[in-house]
Scaffold this active site. Sequence first.
Site, PDB file in Angstrom:
ATOM      1  N   GLY A   9       0.838  -1.189   0.000  1.00 51.39           N
ATOM      2  CA  GLY A   9       0.000   0.000   0.000  1.00 51.39           C
ATOM      3  C   GLY A   9       0.876   1.242   0.000  1.00 51.39           C
ATOM      4  O   GLY A   9       1.970   1.240  -0.548  1.00 51.39           O
ATOM      5  N   CYS A  10       0.400   2.286   0.623  1.00 52.69           N
ATOM      6  CA  CYS A  10       1.133   3.546   0.671  1.00 52.69           C
ATOM      7  C   CYS A  10       2.483   3.344   1.351  1.00 52.69           C
ATOM      8  O   CYS A  10       2.568   2.786   2.449  1.00 52.69           O
ATOM      9  CB  CYS A  10       0.314   4.574   1.437  1.00 52.69           C
ATOM     10  SG  CYS A  10       1.158   6.145   1.659  1.00 52.69           S
ATOM     11  N   PHE A  11       3.537   3.817   0.710  1.00 50.79           N
ATOM     12  CA  PHE A  11       4.869   3.592   1.279  1.00 50.79           C
ATOM     13  C   PHE A  11       5.132   4.361   2.565  1.00 50.79           C
ATOM     14  O   PHE A  11       6.034   4.037   3.310  1.00 50.79           O
ATOM     15  CB  PHE A  11       5.983   3.806   0.266  1.00 50.79           C
ATOM     16  CG  PHE A  11       5.967   5.066  -0.576  1.00 50.79           C
ATOM     17  CD1 PHE A  11       5.411   6.261  -0.161  1.00 50.79           C
ATOM     18  CD2 PHE A  11       6.559   5.031  -1.824  1.00 50.79           C
ATOM     19  CE1 PHE A  11       5.441   7.395  -0.952  1.00 50.79           C
ATOM     20  CE2 PHE A  11       6.608   6.158  -2.630  1.00 50.79           C
ATOM     21  CZ  PHE A  11       6.037   7.341  -2.195  1.00 50.79           C
ATOM     22  N   TRP A  12       4.326   5.375   2.856  1.00 46.82           N
ATOM     23  CA  TRP A  12       4.486   6.086   4.125  1.00 46.82           C
ATOM     24  C   TRP A  12       4.244   5.155   5.308  1.00 46.82           C
ATOM     25  O   TRP A  12       4.899   5.271   6.342  1.00 46.82           O
ATOM     26  CB  TRP A  12       3.522   7.259   4.227  1.00 46.82           C
ATOM     27  CG  TRP A  12       3.697   8.336   3.210  1.00 46.82           C
ATOM     28  CD1 TRP A  12       4.786   8.573   2.403  1.00 46.82           C
ATOM     29  CD2 TRP A  12       2.739   9.341   2.888  1.00 46.82           C
ATOM     30  NE1 TRP A  12       4.551   9.660   1.612  1.00 46.82           N
ATOM     31  CE2 TRP A  12       3.306  10.156   1.877  1.00 46.82           C
ATOM     32  CE3 TRP A  12       1.462   9.622   3.345  1.00 46.82           C
ATOM     33  CZ2 TRP A  12       2.634  11.248   1.340  1.00 46.82           C
ATOM     34  CZ3 TRP A  12       0.794  10.709   2.805  1.00 46.82           C
ATOM     35  CH2 TRP A  12       1.374  11.508   1.815  1.00 46.82           C
ATOM     36  N   CYS A  13       3.291   4.228   5.167  1.00 50.28           N
ATOM     37  CA  CYS A  13       2.977   3.294   6.258  1.00 50.28           C
ATOM     38  C   CYS A  13       4.149   2.363   6.535  1.00 50.28           C
ATOM     39  O   CYS A  13       4.501   2.131   7.695  1.00 50.28           O
ATOM     40  CB  CYS A  13       1.737   2.475   5.911  1.00 50.28           C
ATOM     41  SG  CYS A  13       0.213   3.449   5.776  1.00 50.28           S
TER      42      CYS A  13
END
Length: 173
Positions: A9-13
Amino acid sequence: MTSFILGGGCFWCLDSTYMQFNGVSDVEVGYMGGSVQNPTYEQVCEGHTGHAEVARVIFDESVVPAEVILDMFFTLHDPTQLNRQGMDIGTQYRSAMFYENDEQKAQFEAARDRAIELWGDGIVTDIVPATEFFMGEEYHQDFFAKNPNQGYCNAVVLPKMQKVRAKFTQYIR
């Protein structure tokens, strides 16, 4: 040092979650698995490059075992959602593990098999050979640490971080 390239998913996570743990020396976010050289975030978000948002997790196996890094991966995202994580929809958010050699491929497959206990038989995580890694823009690196009050960080990233922290307390910094 060992590195794994993971898309969940979102790489920030992935970035913010892994940076909480002993033995993880760095997480670099970027793009992998597509057909465009040097893609930009905007291009990847349009969904036409074929890239996934990924994190290269660099860690010391003498401090945190590879199996733990991989079990964290399957804890922090839902590997049963095809080409999405929650409201983040598109192939750039697919669940993917990019292996660099046969040993990593075997480790990734074993982790996926362990995750069946948590998620059941519906895991859709791709386990594929690594291709060229393209570093994400600087403003994406350590995004949560730089923007802890940002809405997406509080609504999406923080709950995932807390979920992994609760399960892997013995490895928290």
